[in-house]
Design a protein around this motif. Structure first.
Motif, mmCIF file in Angstrom:
data_model
loop_
_atom_site.group_PDB
_atom_site.id
_atom_site.type_symbol
_atom_site.label_atom_id
_atom_site.label_comp_id
_atom_site.label_asym_id
_atom_site.label_seq_id
_atom_site.Cartn_x
_atom_site.Cartn_y
_atom_site.Cartn_z
ATOM 1 N N LEU A 140 5.031 -15.914 -4.766
ATOM 2 C CA LEU A 140 5.457 -14.513 -4.752
ATOM 3 C C LEU A 140 4.295 -13.633 -4.305
ATOM 4 C CD1 LEU A 140 7.910 -12.692 -5.525
ATOM 5 C CD2 LEU A 140 6.813 -12.393 -7.756
ATOM 6 N N ALA A 141 4.530 -12.825 -3.268
ATOM 7 C CA ALA A 141 3.525 -11.861 -2.812
ATOM 8 C C ALA A 141 3.696 -10.562 -3.593
ATOM 9 C CB ALA A 141 3.678 -11.598 -1.316
ATOM 10 N N VAL A 142 2.583 -9.927 -3.936
ATOM 11 C CA VAL A 142 2.607 -8.701 -4.736
ATOM 12 C C VAL A 142 1.902 -7.582 -3.985
ATOM 13 C CG1 VAL A 142 1.767 -7.584 -6.840
ATOM 14 C CG2 VAL A 142 2.703 -9.902 -6.946
ATOM 15 N N HIS A 143 2.582 -6.441 -3.901
ATOM 16 C CA HIS A 143 1.983 -5.244 -3.310
ATOM 17 C C HIS A 143 1.795 -4.198 -4.397
ATOM 18 C CE1 HIS A 143 2.796 -1.116 -1.452
ATOM 19 N NE2 HIS A 143 1.563 -1.430 -1.111
ATOM 20 N N HIS A 144 0.563 -3.719 -4.568
ATOM 21 C CA HIS A 144 0.286 -2.633 -5.510
ATOM 22 C C HIS A 144 0.314 -1.312 -4.739
ATOM 23 C CE1 HIS A 144 -0.542 -5.298 -8.771
ATOM 24 N NE2 HIS A 144 -1.610 -5.828 -8.222
ATOM 25 N N ASN A 145 1.438 -0.603 -4.815
ATOM 26 C CA ASN A 145 1.551 0.655 -4.082
ATOM 27 C C ASN A 145 0.665 1.738 -4.703
ATOM 28 O OD1 ASN A 145 3.265 2.183 -6.138
ATOM 29 N ND2 ASN A 145 4.500 0.349 -5.777
ATOM 30 N N CYS A 146 0.583 2.870 -4.026
ATOM 31 C CA CYS A 146 -0.345 3.931 -4.441
ATOM 32 C C CYS A 146 -0.064 4.420 -5.861
ATOM 33 C CB CYS A 146 -0.266 5.102 -3.467
ATOM 34 S SG CYS A 146 -0.699 4.680 -1.764
ATOM 35 N N SER A 147 1.202 4.662 -6.181
ATOM 36 C CA SER A 147 1.527 5.170 -7.516
ATOM 37 C C SER A 147 1.253 4.132 -8.591
ATOM 38 C CB SER A 147 2.990 5.617 -7.572
ATOM 39 O OG SER A 147 3.179 6.798 -6.826
ATOM 40 N N LEU A 171 -1.665 -8.890 -2.262
ATOM 41 C CA LEU A 171 -2.079 -8.406 -0.946
ATOM 42 C C LEU A 171 -3.318 -7.522 -1.070
ATOM 43 C CD1 LEU A 171 1.405 -7.473 0.570
ATOM 44 C CD2 LEU A 171 0.182 -9.656 0.662
ATOM 45 N N SER A 172 -4.268 -7.709 -0.161
ATOM 46 C CA SER A 172 -5.534 -6.979 -0.267
ATOM 47 C C SER A 172 -6.020 -6.390 1.052
ATOM 48 C CB SER A 172 -6.622 -7.908 -0.825
ATOM 49 O OG SER A 172 -6.815 -9.027 0.027
ATOM 50 N N SER A 173 -5.275 -6.572 2.139
ATOM 51 C CA SER A 173 -5.749 -6.079 3.437
ATOM 52 C C SER A 173 -5.519 -4.582 3.613
ATOM 53 C CB SER A 173 -5.068 -6.842 4.578
ATOM 54 O OG SER A 173 -3.668 -6.601 4.583
ATOM 55 N N PHE A 174 -4.824 -3.938 2.669
ATOM 56 C CA PHE A 174 -4.599 -2.491 2.726
ATOM 57 C C PHE A 174 -4.392 -1.987 1.306
ATOM 58 C CE2 PHE A 174 -0.625 -4.735 3.075
ATOM 59 C CZ PHE A 174 0.250 -4.049 2.254
ATOM 60 N N THR A 175 -4.736 -0.722 1.072
ATOM 61 C CA THR A 175 -4.501 -0.116 -0.239
ATOM 62 C C THR A 175 -3.255 0.757 -0.233
ATOM 63 O OG1 THR A 175 -5.995 1.693 0.339
ATOM 64 C CG2 THR A 175 -6.927 -0.145 -0.910
ATOM 65 N N CYS A 176 -2.903 1.295 0.933
ATOM 66 C CA CYS A 176 -1.675 2.083 1.092
ATOM 67 C C CYS A 176 -0.902 1.489 2.256
ATOM 68 C CB CYS A 176 -2.010 3.547 1.366
ATOM 69 S SG CYS A 176 -0.557 4.573 1.773
ATOM 70 N N PRO A 188 6.730 5.889 12.078
ATOM 71 C CA PRO A 188 6.633 4.462 11.743
ATOM 72 C C PRO A 188 5.313 3.829 12.147
ATOM 73 C CG PRO A 188 8.151 4.822 13.579
ATOM 74 C CD PRO A 188 7.843 6.167 13.008
ATOM 75 N N GLU A 189 4.597 4.474 13.070
ATOM 76 C CA GLU A 189 3.312 3.916 13.486
ATOM 77 C C GLU A 189 2.300 3.918 12.340
ATOM 78 O OE1 GLU A 189 3.440 8.267 14.900
ATOM 79 O OE2 GLU A 189 4.804 6.549 14.748
ATOM 80 N N LEU A 190 2.457 4.828 11.364
ATOM 81 C CA LEU A 190 1.567 4.843 10.202
ATOM 82 C C LEU A 190 1.735 3.562 9.389
ATOM 83 C CD1 LEU A 190 2.029 8.532 8.961
ATOM 84 C CD2 LEU A 190 0.090 7.591 10.233
ATOM 85 N N ASN A 191 2.972 3.214 9.129
ATOM 86 C CA ASN A 191 3.276 1.997 8.384
ATOM 87 C C ASN A 191 2.851 0.758 9.166
ATOM 88 O OD1 ASN A 191 6.219 0.133 7.604
ATOM 89 N ND2 ASN A 191 4.495 0.408 6.245
ATOM 90 N N CYS A 216 8.264 1.530 -0.033
ATOM 91 C CA CYS A 216 7.161 0.640 0.329
ATOM 92 C C CYS A 216 7.697 -0.751 0.638
ATOM 93 C CB CYS A 216 6.141 0.562 -0.799
ATOM 94 S SG CYS A 216 5.343 2.120 -1.209
ATOM 95 N N ALA A 217 8.648 -1.201 -0.175
ATOM 96 C CA ALA A 217 9.241 -2.518 0.048
ATOM 97 C C ALA A 217 9.929 -2.589 1.405
ATOM 98 C CB ALA A 217 10.233 -2.836 -1.072
ATOM 99 N N SER A 218 10.572 -1.494 1.812
ATOM 100 C CA SER A 218 11.243 -1.470 3.119
ATOM 101 C C SER A 218 10.240 -1.631 4.250
ATOM 102 C CB SER A 218 12.010 -0.157 3.290
ATOM 103 O OG SER A 218 13.061 -0.055 2.364
ATOM 104 N N GLY A 219 9.129 -0.895 4.167
ATOM 105 C CA GLY A 219 8.113 -0.990 5.206
ATOM 106 C C GLY A 219 7.460 -2.354 5.258
ATOM 107 N N LEU A 220 7.204 -2.937 4.095
ATOM 108 C CA LEU A 220 6.592 -4.262 4.061
ATOM 109 C C LEU A 220 7.544 -5.327 4.582
ATOM 110 C CD1 LEU A 220 4.771 -3.944 0.647
ATOM 111 C CD2 LEU A 220 3.672 -4.360 2.848
ATOM 112 N N THR A 221 8.813 -5.183 4.269
ATOM 113 C CA THR A 221 9.805 -6.132 4.773
ATOM 114 C C THR A 221 9.803 -6.151 6.294
ATOM 115 O OG1 THR A 221 11.222 -5.886 2.825
ATOM 116 C CG2 THR A 221 12.278 -6.660 4.850
#
Length: 241
Positions: A140-147, A171-176, A188-191, A216-221
């Motif tokens: 299972l991959a885990v993303h810690h979003n900003c909030s 995941l550690s390659s980005f914080t946001c 969408p270029e930001l994501n 966030c889940a939508s963008g990561l998907t």
């Protein structure tokens, strides 16, 4: 994070966030429920009697308006929601749970009489102990979003992930992730830029990820090559009788 002091059973007020209602994970072929359905099922499975506010359309904590620079409208909506939640919770007698870290963080910062928990903290402290995990997911991959980071929920989320999976990859390659509420829809270029390295972090045997915010889940998907869903959707699936 200290465990919230809520009763182990009885009424719990569940407020499905606006983002979850719009972007919550749909039913998938592997049997996962959408976030709202999964939350209700988990609360019942753990011995609670969940109550959802009526007429959800138009009910909002105000956070999207705050982030867009409309603090007066944010306060108006937030105050109205607090009245609803306080009424359903008996002025704080019963717990209130919401399913998006962004929403939970905003309500905690603009509280009414009710104590509000994010889904991650309530699921870990009050739901998981009453469940039997029947089949963990392999990875299972885990993303810690900003909030989630601002709420200091990282250890809570990872504890849930380890309960649901044999192996957890944080995941550690980005914080946001760059989605920023609805900004991922209009820019969408930001994501895409923020998550440009995410595929390299996903092991070949990982087929699923989680985030506590549905946008966030939508963008990561879109960019990770695997579906990202809510913790509730996965926890419901791995604890099915």
């Amino acid at each position: 994070m200290a465990a919230c002091r809520f009763p182990a059973s009885g009424r719990v007020v569940y407020f499905p966030s606006c983002a979850t209602r719009m972007f919550g994970a749909p039913t998938r072929e592997n049997g996962m429920l959408p976030t709202t359905d999964a939350m209700l099922e988990l609360l019942k499975r753990a011995g609670y009697n969940p109550v959802v506010p009526e007429k959800l359309d138009g009910q909002c904590c105000g956070q999207p308006f705050q982030s867009k620079g409309f603090p007066e409208e944010a306060d108006r909506l937030g105050d109205a929601l607090n009245v609803t939640l306080d009424s359903l919770s008996g002025s704080g007698k019963f717990p209130v749970v919401t399913d998006a870290s962004t929403c939970a963080r905003h309500i905690k910062g603009h509280p009414g009489e009710s104590e509000v928990a994010d889904s991650a903290e309530f699921l870990l402290s009050h739901v998981l102990p009453n469940l039997k995990i029947t089949k963990k997911v392999p990875v299972l991959a885990v993303h810690h979003n900003c909030s989630a980071q601002r709420l200091k929920e990282q250890s809570t989320i990872e504890a849930l992930a380890h309960a649901m999976a044999e192996k957890v990859v944080v995941l550690s390659s980005f914080t946001c992730c760059g989605y920023g509420g609805d900004r991922g829809l209009f820019a969408p270029e930001l994501n895409a830029h923020a998550t440009r390295f995410v595929k390299s972090e996903i092991p070949a045997d990982c087929a699923l990820g989680v985030s506590t915010v549905s946008t966030c889940a939508s963008g990561l998907t879109e960019h990770a090559g695997i579906p990202f869903v809510s913790i509730a959707s996965v926890l419901e699936m791995v604890s099915q009788p």
